[in-house]
Design a protein around this motif. Sequence first.
Motif, PDB file in Angstrom:
ATOM      1  N   PHE A 106      19.806 -38.886  12.625  1.00 57.28           N
ATOM      2  CA  PHE A 106      19.602 -40.329  12.662  1.00 57.28           C
ATOM      3  C   PHE A 106      18.853 -40.791  13.908  1.00 57.28           C
ATOM      4  O   PHE A 106      18.488 -41.964  14.011  1.00 57.28           O
ATOM      5  N   ASP A 107      18.604 -39.858  14.850  1.00 52.82           N
ATOM      6  CA  ASP A 107      17.846 -40.244  16.039  1.00 52.82           C
ATOM      7  C   ASP A 107      16.364 -39.929  15.904  1.00 52.82           C
ATOM      8  O   ASP A 107      15.589 -40.113  16.845  1.00 52.82           O
ATOM      9  N   VAL A 108      15.937 -39.438  14.744  1.00 55.79           N
ATOM     10  CA  VAL A 108      14.531 -39.093  14.521  1.00 55.79           C
ATOM     11  C   VAL A 108      13.802 -40.302  13.961  1.00 55.79           C
ATOM     12  O   VAL A 108      14.229 -40.906  12.966  1.00 55.79           O
ATOM     13  N   LEU A 109      12.697 -40.630  14.581  1.00 56.25           N
ATOM     14  CA  LEU A 109      11.949 -41.823  14.198  1.00 56.25           C
ATOM     15  C   LEU A 109      11.311 -41.668  12.816  1.00 56.25           C
ATOM     16  O   LEU A 109      10.862 -40.582  12.441  1.00 56.25           O
ATOM     17  N   GLN A 110      11.258 -42.766  12.084  1.00 57.58           N
ATOM     18  CA  GLN A 110      10.598 -42.857  10.764  1.00 57.58           C
ATOM     19  C   GLN A 110      11.204 -41.919   9.712  1.00 57.58           C
ATOM     20  O   GLN A 110      10.558 -41.601   8.703  1.00 57.58           O
ATOM     21  N   ASN A 111      12.443 -41.495   9.930  1.00 57.54           N
ATOM     22  CA  ASN A 111      13.051 -40.556   8.994  1.00 57.54           C
ATOM     23  C   ASN A 111      13.231 -41.132   7.599  1.00 57.54           C
ATOM     24  O   ASN A 111      13.092 -40.422   6.599  1.00 57.54           O
ATOM     25  N   ASP A 112      13.552 -42.428   7.517  1.00 60.23           N
ATOM     26  CA  ASP A 112      13.779 -43.020   6.198  1.00 60.23           C
ATOM     27  C   ASP A 112      12.540 -42.942   5.317  1.00 60.23           C
ATOM     28  O   ASP A 112      12.637 -42.783   4.101  1.00 60.23           O
ATOM     29  N   LEU A 113      11.372 -42.988   5.937  1.00 58.57           N
ATOM     30  CA  LEU A 113      10.120 -42.928   5.184  1.00 58.57           C
ATOM     31  C   LEU A 113       9.670 -41.501   4.883  1.00 58.57           C
ATOM     32  O   LEU A 113       9.040 -41.259   3.845  1.00 58.57           O
ATOM     33  N   PHE A 114       9.987 -40.562   5.792  1.00 60.45           N
ATOM     34  CA  PHE A 114       9.322 -39.261   5.721  1.00 60.45           C
ATOM     35  C   PHE A 114      10.233 -38.060   5.439  1.00 60.45           C
ATOM     36  O   PHE A 114       9.737 -37.027   4.985  1.00 60.45           O
ATOM     37  N   PHE A 115      11.522 -38.158   5.709  1.00 67.31           N
ATOM     38  CA  PHE A 115      12.376 -36.971   5.599  1.00 67.31           C
ATOM     39  C   PHE A 115      12.392 -36.399   4.188  1.00 67.31           C
ATOM     40  O   PHE A 115      12.073 -35.225   3.964  1.00 67.31           O
ATOM     41  N   ASP A 116      12.766 -37.199   3.215  1.00 69.64           N
ATOM     42  CA  ASP A 116      12.870 -36.697   1.839  1.00 69.64           C
ATOM     43  C   ASP A 116      11.507 -36.253   1.306  1.00 69.64           C
ATOM     44  O   ASP A 116      11.417 -35.246   0.582  1.00 69.64           O
ATOM     45  N   ALA A 117      10.469 -36.982   1.663  1.00 69.33           N
ATOM     46  CA  ALA A 117       9.132 -36.630   1.167  1.00 69.33           C
ATOM     47  C   ALA A 117       8.683 -35.273   1.697  1.00 69.33           C
ATOM     48  O   ALA A 117       8.053 -34.485   0.972  1.00 69.33           O
ATOM     49  N   PHE A 118       9.010 -34.985   2.972  1.00 70.17           N
ATOM     50  CA  PHE A 118       8.598 -33.685   3.524  1.00 70.17           C
ATOM     51  C   PHE A 118       9.426 -32.552   2.938  1.00 70.17           C
ATOM     52  O   PHE A 118       8.891 -31.471   2.658  1.00 70.17           O
ATOM     53  N   ALA A 119      10.718 -32.788   2.731  1.00 72.43           N
ATOM     54  CA  ALA A 119      11.548 -31.771   2.077  1.00 72.43           C
ATOM     55  C   ALA A 119      10.995 -31.453   0.690  1.00 72.43           C
ATOM     56  O   ALA A 119      10.924 -30.279   0.280  1.00 72.43           O
ATOM     57  N   ASP A 120      10.569 -32.488  -0.046  1.00 75.39           N
ATOM     58  CA  ASP A 120       9.985 -32.265  -1.376  1.00 75.39           C
ATOM     59  C   ASP A 120       8.660 -31.505  -1.280  1.00 75.39           C
ATOM     60  O   ASP A 120       8.375 -30.635  -2.113  1.00 75.39           O
ATOM     61  N   LEU A 121       7.855 -31.841  -0.270  1.00 70.39           N
ATOM     62  CA  LEU A 121       6.561 -31.166  -0.114  1.00 70.39           C
ATOM     63  C   LEU A 121       6.751 -29.676   0.160  1.00 70.39           C
ATOM     64  O   LEU A 121       6.042 -28.841  -0.413  1.00 70.39           O
ATOM     65  N   ILE A 122       7.721 -29.342   1.006  1.00 71.47           N
ATOM     66  CA  ILE A 122       7.998 -27.930   1.273  1.00 71.47           C
ATOM     67  C   ILE A 122       8.412 -27.227  -0.021  1.00 71.47           C
ATOM     68  O   ILE A 122       7.945 -26.123  -0.325  1.00 71.47           O
ATOM     69  N   ALA A 123       9.286 -27.877  -0.783  1.00 71.20           N
ATOM     70  CA  ALA A 123       9.765 -27.274  -2.030  1.00 71.20           C
ATOM     71  C   ALA A 123       8.631 -27.059  -3.032  1.00 71.20           C
ATOM     72  O   ALA A 123       8.673 -26.116  -3.831  1.00 71.20           O
ATOM     73  N   LEU A 124       7.621 -27.919  -2.972  1.00 70.37           N
ATOM     74  CA  LEU A 124       6.506 -27.836  -3.928  1.00 70.37           C
ATOM     75  C   LEU A 124       5.335 -26.993  -3.427  1.00 70.37           C
ATOM     76  O   LEU A 124       4.373 -26.787  -4.167  1.00 70.37           O
ATOM     77  N   SER A 125       5.397 -26.526  -2.186  1.00 63.82           N
ATOM     78  CA  SER A 125       4.234 -25.864  -1.586  1.00 63.82           C
ATOM     79  C   SER A 125       3.770 -24.650  -2.380  1.00 63.82           C
ATOM     80  O   SER A 125       2.572 -24.382  -2.479  1.00 63.82           O
ATOM     81  N   GLN A 126       4.715 -23.916  -2.958  1.00 62.79           N
ATOM     82  CA  GLN A 126       4.317 -22.717  -3.695  1.00 62.79           C
ATOM     83  C   GLN A 126       3.540 -23.062  -4.957  1.00 62.79           C
ATOM     84  O   GLN A 126       2.746 -22.248  -5.438  1.00 62.79           O
ATOM     85  N   SER A 127       3.741 -24.279  -5.489  1.00 61.26           N
ATOM     86  CA  SER A 127       2.954 -24.683  -6.654  1.00 61.26           C
ATOM     87  C   SER A 127       1.522 -25.026  -6.255  1.00 61.26           C
ATOM     88  O   SER A 127       0.604 -24.961  -7.082  1.00 61.26           O
ATOM     89  N   HIS A 128       1.302 -25.368  -4.985  1.00 58.02           N
ATOM     90  CA  HIS A 128      -0.049 -25.634  -4.484  1.00 58.02           C
ATOM     91  C   HIS A 128      -0.761 -24.344  -4.067  1.00 58.02           C
ATOM     92  O   HIS A 128      -1.980 -24.239  -4.176  1.00 58.02           O
ATOM     93  N   ASN A 129       0.026 -23.393  -3.550  1.00 59.12           N
ATOM     94  CA  ASN A 129      -0.522 -22.116  -3.089  1.00 59.12           C
ATOM     95  C   ASN A 129       0.572 -21.071  -3.292  1.00 59.12           C
ATOM     96  O   ASN A 129       1.633 -21.154  -2.671  1.00 59.12           O
ATOM     97  N   GLY A 130       0.312 -20.120  -4.157  1.00 59.50           N
ATOM     98  CA  GLY A 130       1.335 -19.142  -4.515  1.00 59.50           C
ATOM     99  C   GLY A 130       1.893 -18.342  -3.357  1.00 59.50           C
ATOM    100  O   GLY A 130       3.012 -17.803  -3.428  1.00 59.50           O
TER     101      GLY A 130
END
Length: 352
Positions: free
Chosen positions: A29-53
Amino acid sequence: MTLAHKKNIFIELGKFLSQFSENENIKRFDVLQNDLFFDAFADLIALSQSHNGWYTPEQVHFAVKSWAEALTKENLDRWLSAYEIVEKEPKSVGLILAGNIPLVGFHDFLSVLISGNKALVKTSSNDQHLLPFLAKYIIALEPEFKDYITFVDGKLENFDAVIATGSNNTSRYFEYYFKDKPSIIRKNRNSVAVLTGKESKEDLVNLGEDIFRYFGLGCRNVSKLFVPKGYVFDPFFEALFEYQDVIHYEKYANNYDYNKAVFLMSNFKLLDNGFLTIKEDPSYASPISSVFYEFYEDENELVSRLEDDAVQIQCIVSKDAIPNSIPFGKTQKPELWDYADDVDTLTFLQSI
């Protein structure tokens, strides 16, 4: 923006990245802009293999963790203490990035911005999502960065200098195309390990990290071994057994099957453990799933050989066998002051 302010922005980025790990993403909760970016980055990591095997969640998490550990106040202060960075009219620096491993171009991106210049970024088709996301995060922290970061889809134009990373073939194109601009042009390089036969099992397990991290796709991955005459490879293979799960990744397994078949059809003598082949070969660049090796008899002669071949070598790994070598297991954890091809990027950027 002052240098101190820019440093603080990247320190905040490091804190943001530190929340993500292979085992669990922990939102702080001390990380700035987490409400906007935390979930989106977690999703991006999870999807990375679909962008590059090759970008499995494990490998992307490793890259993210490495940058989280690098972007601390202590590291940034140590790195920048060697320079006198003064405010000046910013120059536009074209960045042509590779995409062989996740966030491979982040150091160039960081260097351009921390030096007060503008980044014109052309990402690799293999890595089009991670860096733009992090750019959005730092712009959210400091909107002024919006004027300093541009991602380019087409032709790179209107730049004052360029840093381009590619193969030996593309480097010839880069050198011609950018001949009238200050430039850093990076070519193919490989990393080597020098063994003496006195390494512990732990040393050899750590060497496996240097070989298999990012499936061996990075220029800092060990692709060549120098071993003493008469070296017995049994302890080496026993230690590497810890990495046997690599063969369960389809793209790696396909390369293993293909390259092994090519070697066998050419009647090359191989040593093989079911997920890695090793072949005696004078070359530095081995194919994925294979490591070349070469025998040596005199360490001093080997040191001279490696010095002569320095332009082909990114890292040398050993247990103090070679001066200024990197400890086993550390090749894919470079510090901010470890420059690709030993070319000081910040000094270059200050000179343009």
